[in-house]
Motif scaffolding. Structure first.
Motif, mmCIF file in Angstrom:
data_model
loop_
_atom_site.group_PDB
_atom_site.id
_atom_site.type_symbol
_atom_site.label_atom_id
_atom_site.label_comp_id
_atom_site.label_asym_id
_atom_site.label_seq_id
_atom_site.Cartn_x
_atom_site.Cartn_y
_atom_site.Cartn_z
ATOM 1 N N PHE A 93 0.716 -1.252 0.069
ATOM 2 C CA PHE A 93 -0.068 0.032 -0.069
ATOM 3 C C PHE A 93 0.620 1.226 0.182
ATOM 4 N N GLU A 94 1.815 1.259 0.899
ATOM 5 C CA GLU A 94 2.841 2.415 1.032
ATOM 6 C C GLU A 94 3.622 2.767 -0.363
ATOM 7 N N ASN A 95 4.139 1.687 -0.982
ATOM 8 C CA ASN A 95 4.895 1.733 -2.322
ATOM 9 C C ASN A 95 3.989 2.275 -3.313
ATOM 10 N N LEU A 96 2.527 1.787 -3.441
ATOM 11 C CA LEU A 96 1.914 2.283 -4.275
ATOM 12 C C LEU A 96 1.366 3.778 -4.101
ATOM 13 N N SER A 97 1.242 3.952 -3.013
ATOM 14 C CA SER A 97 0.932 5.200 -2.557
ATOM 15 C C SER A 97 1.888 6.489 -3.208
ATOM 16 N N LYS A 98 3.152 5.939 -3.456
ATOM 17 C CA LYS A 98 4.204 7.038 -3.912
ATOM 18 C C LYS A 98 4.026 7.117 -5.306
ATOM 19 N N ARG A 99 3.251 6.540 -5.935
ATOM 20 C CA ARG A 99 3.031 6.835 -7.306
ATOM 21 C C ARG A 99 2.436 8.072 -7.841
ATOM 22 N N ARG A 114 -20.283 3.397 -10.095
ATOM 23 C CA ARG A 114 -21.595 4.091 -10.354
ATOM 24 C C ARG A 114 -21.231 5.413 -10.983
ATOM 25 N N VAL A 115 -19.891 5.959 -10.927
ATOM 26 C CA VAL A 115 -19.805 7.194 -11.189
ATOM 27 C C VAL A 115 -18.743 7.222 -12.095
ATOM 28 N N GLY A 116 -18.205 5.898 -12.393
ATOM 29 C CA GLY A 116 -17.083 5.961 -13.547
ATOM 30 C C GLY A 116 -15.648 5.885 -12.959
ATOM 31 N N PHE A 117 -15.360 5.749 -11.653
ATOM 32 C CA PHE A 117 -14.092 5.628 -11.140
ATOM 33 C C PHE A 117 -13.901 4.128 -10.996
ATOM 34 N N ASP A 118 -13.131 3.739 -11.963
ATOM 35 C CA ASP A 118 -12.917 2.409 -12.242
ATOM 36 C C ASP A 118 -11.490 1.880 -11.790
ATOM 37 N N ASN A 119 -10.710 3.015 -11.589
ATOM 38 C CA ASN A 119 -9.253 2.658 -11.522
ATOM 39 C C ASN A 119 -8.623 2.493 -10.018
ATOM 40 N N THR A 120 -9.546 1.562 -9.225
ATOM 41 C CA THR A 120 -8.944 1.128 -7.959
ATOM 42 C C THR A 120 -7.872 0.157 -8.022
ATOM 43 N N LEU A 121 -6.767 0.468 -7.188
ATOM 44 C CA LEU A 121 -5.335 -0.124 -7.315
ATOM 45 C C LEU A 121 -5.327 -1.515 -6.331
ATOM 46 N N GLY A 122 -6.196 -1.082 -5.245
ATOM 47 C CA GLY A 122 -6.380 -2.029 -4.131
ATOM 48 C C GLY A 122 -6.810 -1.362 -2.917
ATOM 49 N N TYR A 123 -7.095 -2.091 -1.820
ATOM 50 C CA TYR A 123 -7.431 -1.718 -0.380
ATOM 51 C C TYR A 123 -6.475 -2.279 0.544
#
Length: 466
Positions: free
Chosen positions: A265-271, A335-344
Motif C-alpha cells: 500500500f505504501e509503495n503504491l501510494s508513492k506513485r 457507479r460514477v465511472g471511477f474504475d481505477n482502484t489499485l486495491g485496498y
C-alpha cells in the motif's frame, strides 16, 4: 401491470421496472444490472426494451451490459446519437410492451435528446409519465449540462427549450397522470428537488414553479439559471462513457478487489497521481488516518462527492475501507465511472497503525467549546454548506465556501491561520477538513455535529436576504 421504482439513495437516482403480460421494460438503469435481472426472474418476464431518457451525466447507466445480458433493445428519444446500435424513436412514436403502450415525448431542454415516456394502460388511458431529468418533483432539470459535453449550447437557449417542452408536452396531460422522475432530493441535476419520489401531475401544477401557467418565458429562464452552481467536473466523462460504453461492473470490482499489505500500500501510494481514499466513519477518520488521505465516508452521498472532489475519473485510488465493505465501495465508485482502484489496505487503518507508520488526525471541537472560544475572540469560520442552506440560516461572521468550490475559494494565505469548519451535520465538513490538511493547512478544526449541533447550543444565527 407492475411498476416498481428502484431508488438508489447514494445517487438520489430512480430507475424503473415495468411489467405487463410477461414482457418488461427498464427505464434509466444503473450500471450494475442484477436488480433488473432478479425482478424479471421474480415475475417470470422477459426484458424487451431498455429505455434511456437521455445521456446521463451524474452516473454510469447499465443499458449496454443489460442489453448484452438479456438481448433487449436499447431505446432513446429523438436527437440521440450513441455509438452503439439502438432504437431512436421519433416524437410521439409508440412501442408495445405486453398490454401497454409507451409513447416518446421529445422534451429538449435539460439536454437536446431528453425524452419523457408516457405509459398508456391496458385501456389506452394515460397512466404515468417517466420524466427523466426534464421534470422533477418541485423542480426541473438544470439546463447547463449539454453545453458541458460535446454540444455547445447556451444555458439560456436550453432553458427556453425546456419552457416550451413543459408547456407543449407535459402541461396538457391529465392531472391524474403519475410523475416518475429519475432523481430526487440531493441530486446535483436540479436546485430545489422535493424529497418525494412520485406525485400526480395535478399536484405538481399547483406547487412546482416550472408548471405555473402564469409564469412567462423570461421569468422561467431567470428562475432556472439564477443561482446554478457549477456542475461537477466528472459529469462530461460520465456522458462520454454513456454514449460510448464502458467495462462491466463485475470486471471493475474484480480488478479492484486486491488486498494490499502495508508495504505494498505504501509503495503504491508513492506513485504519481495516486489518491488515498478513506471511506470509514468520519469520527474514526478524525481520530487517526494515513497522512494525505482524503475522507469521503461510504455512509453518505458517497459517489457524487467522490466525483465532485476528486474530479478526474481515471485517478488511481487506494482505499481504506471498513472490513466487509470492500466490494460495496468499489461498486459504488464504479457507479460514477471511477474504475481505477489499485486495491485496498488489508485489515484497514489498524494494520497501518500497528506497523508503526506515521499517522495524522483532524482536530474536532465541540459546539460548547466553540461557543466559549467565540466569546473570547473573532474566529475564522467556514460554512461549507450549499448557498441556499447558508442563506436560510448561518452563524454570525461565518463565510460560505461550499464544499464543491473549496479548492478555488480558500486562499493559500490562510494556511497558517486557525480555521473552523462546519456543514449541516458533519459529513461534508470532514471532507473539507481532510482536503485542507492535504493542501497544507496546519490548524484546521472541525466542529462536531455541524450547524444542527451549533444551533442546539444557542449560538447566534442570521439569515441572508436572497
Amino acid at each position: 401491470m407492475i411498476i416498481e421504482q428502484i431508488l438508489t439513495n447514494c445517487l438520489s437516482q430512480m430507475s424503473y421496472f415495468i411489467e405487463s403480460n410477461g414482457e418488461a421494460i427498464i427505464i434509466d438503469p444503473l450500471r450494475e444490472i442484477e436488480p433488473y435481472i432478479s425482478r424479471a426472474k421474480k415475475y417470470n418476464a422477459k426484458i424487451k426494451y431498455i429505455f434511456e431518457t437521455h445521456f446521463h451525466a451524474d452516473f454510469i447507466s447499465g443499458h449496454l451490459p443489460l442489453s448484452k445480458h438479456t438481448g433487449a433493445q436499447i431505446v432513446f428519444g429523438p436527437m440521440a446519437i450513441p455509438k452503439f446500435d439502438c432504437i431512436v424513436l421519433n416524437d410521439s412514436e409508440e412501442l408495445i410492451v405486453g398490454n401497454l403502450k409507451i409513447v416518446a415525448l421529445h422534451t429538449p431542454g435539460h439536454t437536446m435528446e431528453s425524452t419523457c415516456y408516457l405509459l398508456k394502460d391496458e385501456n389506452g388511458k394515460n397512466h404515468s409519465l417517466f420524466t427523466g431529468d426534464t421534470l422533477f418533483l418541485g423542480d426541473v432539470g438544470r439546463p447547463d449540462l449539454a453545453q458541458k459535453s460535446k454540444q455547445k449550447l447556451s444555458e439560456k437557449y436550453l432553458a427556453k427549450l425546456l419552457y416550451k417542452s413543459l408547456r407543449d408536452k407535459i402541461f396538457p396531460l391529465e392531472d391524474n397522470v403519475v410523475i416518475y422522475p429519475s432523481h430526487g432530493f440531493g441530486s446535483a441535476c436540479g436546485k430545489k428537488i422535493s424529497k418525494k419520489t412520485m406525485a400526480f401531475l395535478g399536484d405538481e401544477k399547483k406547487t412546482n414553479y416550472a408548471l405555473n401557467p402564469d409564469i412567462s418565458e423570461n421569468e422561467f429562464v431567470n428562475e432556472l439559471v439564477t443561482g446554478l452552481e457549477k456542475p461537477p467536473k466528472y459529469f462530461p466523462s460520465n456522458v462520454k462513457m454513456n454514449m460510448e460504453g464502458c467495462q462491466k461492473t463485475s470486471k471493475v470490482i474484480a480488478d479492484g478487489l486486491k488486498s494490499l499489505s502495508v508495504d505494498e500500500f505504501e509503495n503504491l501510494s508513492k506513485r504519481k497521481g495516486v489518491t488515498i481514499l478513506d471511506v470509514r466513519d468520519k469520527n474514526e477518520f478524525a481520530s487517526g488516518h494515513i497522512p494525505n488521505s482524503l475522507f469521503i465516508g461510504i455512509d453518505g452521498m458517497f459517489a457524487p462527492w467522490v466525483g465532485t472532489v476528486i474530479e478526474e475519473i481515471s485517478t488511481p485510488l487506494l482505499l481504506v475501507i471498513p472490513k466487509g465493505r470492500e466490494k460495496e465501495t468499489i461498486k459504488r465508485l464504479a457507479r460514477v465511472g471511477f474504475d481505477n482502484t489499485l486495491g485496498y489496505l488489508n485489515d484497514g487503518f489498524e494494520s497501518w497503525k500497528n506497523a508503526g507508520k506515521k499517522t495524522n488526525y483532524i482536530n474536532t471541537i465541540s459546539p460548547n467549546i466553540f461557543k466559549e472560544e467565540s466569546k473570547k475572540k473573532l474566529l475564522k469560520v467556514y460554512d461549507v454548506r450549499k448557498p441556499f442552506e447558508f442563506n436560510s440560516s448561518h452563524l454570525e461572521n461565518s463565510i460560505n465556501v461550499p464544499l464543491n468550490n473549496l479548492n478555488q475559494n480558500i486562499k493559500d494565505s490562510e494556511k497558517e491561520n486557525e480555521l473552523f469548519l462546519h456543514c449541516q451535520t458533519g459529513y461534508r465538513s470532514m471532507i473539507a477538513s481532510s482536503l485542507l490538511k492535504i493542501k497544507g493547512y496546519k490548524n484546521v478544526n472541525d466542529i462536531d455535529g455541524g450547524f444542527v449541533a451549533l444551533k442546539s447550543f444557542g449560538i447566534k444565527t442570521l439569515s441572508s436576504k436572497i
